[in-house]
Design an enzyme around this catalytic site. Structure first.
Site, short mmCIF file in Angstrom:
data_model
loop_
_atom_site.label_atom_id
_atom_site.label_comp_id
_atom_site.label_asym_id
_atom_site.label_seq_id
_atom_site.Cartn_x
_atom_site.Cartn_y
_atom_site.Cartn_z
N LYS A 137 74.47 75.42 67.35
CA LYS A 137 73.38 74.75 67.35
C LYS A 137 72.35 75.12 68.53
CE LYS A 137 75.42 70.97 68.97
NZ LYS A 137 76.94 71.95 69.04
N GLY A 176 76.41 69.13 65.18
CA GLY A 176 77.63 69.85 64.71
C GLY A 176 78.39 70.35 65.90
N SER A 207 76.34 65.21 68.54
CA SER A 207 76.02 63.91 67.55
C SER A 207 76.81 63.56 66.69
CB SER A 207 74.58 63.98 66.84
OG SER A 207 73.46 64.40 67.75
N SER A 248 80.82 71.68 68.86
CA SER A 248 80.55 72.49 70.11
C SER A 248 80.92 73.93 69.58
CB SER A 248 81.25 71.98 71.34
OG SER A 248 81.21 73.04 72.33
N GLY A 249 80.02 74.87 70.02
CA GLY A 249 80.13 76.08 69.37
C GLY A 249 79.86 76.68 68.29
#
Length: 174
Positions: free
Chosen positions: A40, A34, A108, A36-37
């Site tokens: 995860k 997912g 990813s 950034s932020g």
């Protein structure tokens, strides 16, 4: 008493199944992806704690931590991202083959990257988990100040802004 009497030598290498039996667990890789932020790492750490409290031995491979060590020579081009994922996948494969539950937290951003990880690790062991959070929500959170830098064009190839994120079509969990 000689050591050989205490520790018998087997005529074969220990198998993943031997180690899973000893640990009383089924090894898997849970691959969190997912923006950034998106949360995860937070969710990966919570899962690790929940598994620990249930008697399951696990390890978290977090993108930020790995980029500070194992992958500190890589940038954020597609070529570098693919190499980042390849290296992490190889580490995860080694750990899962030794009976551990592995929780990976990496952006990813592309399907081909995630497919490559799944191929390296093995589809029977790979569980893709998509942490859905839109760019605006992550921008508001901006825990690391990366979105502010991306808005000023100080970061090249920032996922969600100048570099795309391909939403998984069939994740194990979303």
């Amino acid at each position: 008493m000689p050591a050989k009497d205490i520790y018998p030598i087997n005529d074969r290498l220990l198998l993943r199944s031997d180690k899973e039996l000893m640990l009383s667990q089924k090894s898997r890789v849970y691959w969190f992806c997912g923006l950034s932020g998106s949360g995860k790492s937070t969710l990966a750490i919570q899962l690790e704690n929940d598994l620990h409290n249930s008697g399951i031995f696990s390890v978290v491979l977090d993108g930020d931590n790995l980029r500070g060590g194992l992958n500190n020579d890589l940038g954020f081009s597609d070529t570098d991202r693919m190499e980042n994922i390849r290296r992490v996948s190889e580490v995860a494969k080694t750990l899962v083959s030794n009976g551990l539950v592995v929780i990976v937290s990496l952006i990813s951003p592309k399907k081909e990257f995630r497919d490559s990880a799944k191929k390296i690790i093995g589809s029977d062991s790979f569980r893709e988990i998509y942490i859905q959070s839109d760019f605006e929500t992550c921008l508001k959170r901006d825990v690391k100040g990366l979105y502010a830098k991306a808005e000023k064009n100080e970061i090249k190839n920032f996922t969600g802004k100048s570099s795309s994120f391909e939403i998984p079509m069939d994740p194990w969990v979303s």
